[in-house]
Motif scaffolding. Structure first.
Motif, short mmCIF file in Angstrom:
data_model
loop_
_atom_site.label_atom_id
_atom_site.label_comp_id
_atom_site.label_asym_id
_atom_site.label_seq_id
_atom_site.Cartn_x
_atom_site.Cartn_y
_atom_site.Cartn_z
N ARG A 69 0.93 -1.23 0.01
CA ARG A 69 -0.04 0.02 -0.11
C ARG A 69 0.83 1.21 -0.05
N TYR A 70 2.07 1.15 -0.17
CA TYR A 70 3.19 2.33 -0.07
C TYR A 70 3.57 2.55 -1.29
N SER A 71 3.46 3.98 -1.66
CA SER A 71 3.73 4.36 -3.17
C SER A 71 5.01 5.34 -3.03
N GLY A 72 5.72 5.27 -3.75
CA GLY A 72 7.02 6.32 -3.71
C GLY A 72 7.33 6.62 -5.03
N LEU A 73 8.73 7.16 -5.27
CA LEU A 73 9.26 7.50 -6.32
C LEU A 73 10.87 6.91 -6.38
#
Length: 93
Positions: A69-73
């Protein structure tokens, strides 16, 4: 050799396309995103003992990634295409 030059040039990019470019005297490297063309040229010339004819730089934008569920770049990076003087080559073994 000064260690600051080794910090600018991160790694060669080894792909089919870059391999084909090596045949015509062009080499692709990953470099420090903060480095400019003048610093990159000096680093290539000092590390590999060649004469650089021109440099083309490409800033690679970060991509969106998810882990559960974690999003990032991803990190941004920079690639350069280095054209060497006629008759010179870099051994990327």
């Amino acid at each position: 050799m000064d260690t600051k030059y080794l910090e600018i040039i991160k790694a060669p990019v080894v792909t089919e396309k870059s391999g084909a470019m090596n045949q015509i005297g062009k080499y692709v490297f990953k470099v420090d995103p903060k480095a400019n063309k003048t610093e990159i040229k000096l680093a290539i010339e000092k590390i590999f003992h060649v004469h650089v004819k021109s440099i083309r730089s490409i800033t690679v934008k970060p991509k969106k990634k998810r882990v559960g569920r974690y999003s990032g770049l991803t990190n941004r990076s920079k690639k350069v295409i280095v054209t060497l003087a006629d008759g010179e080559e870099i051994k990327l073994d």
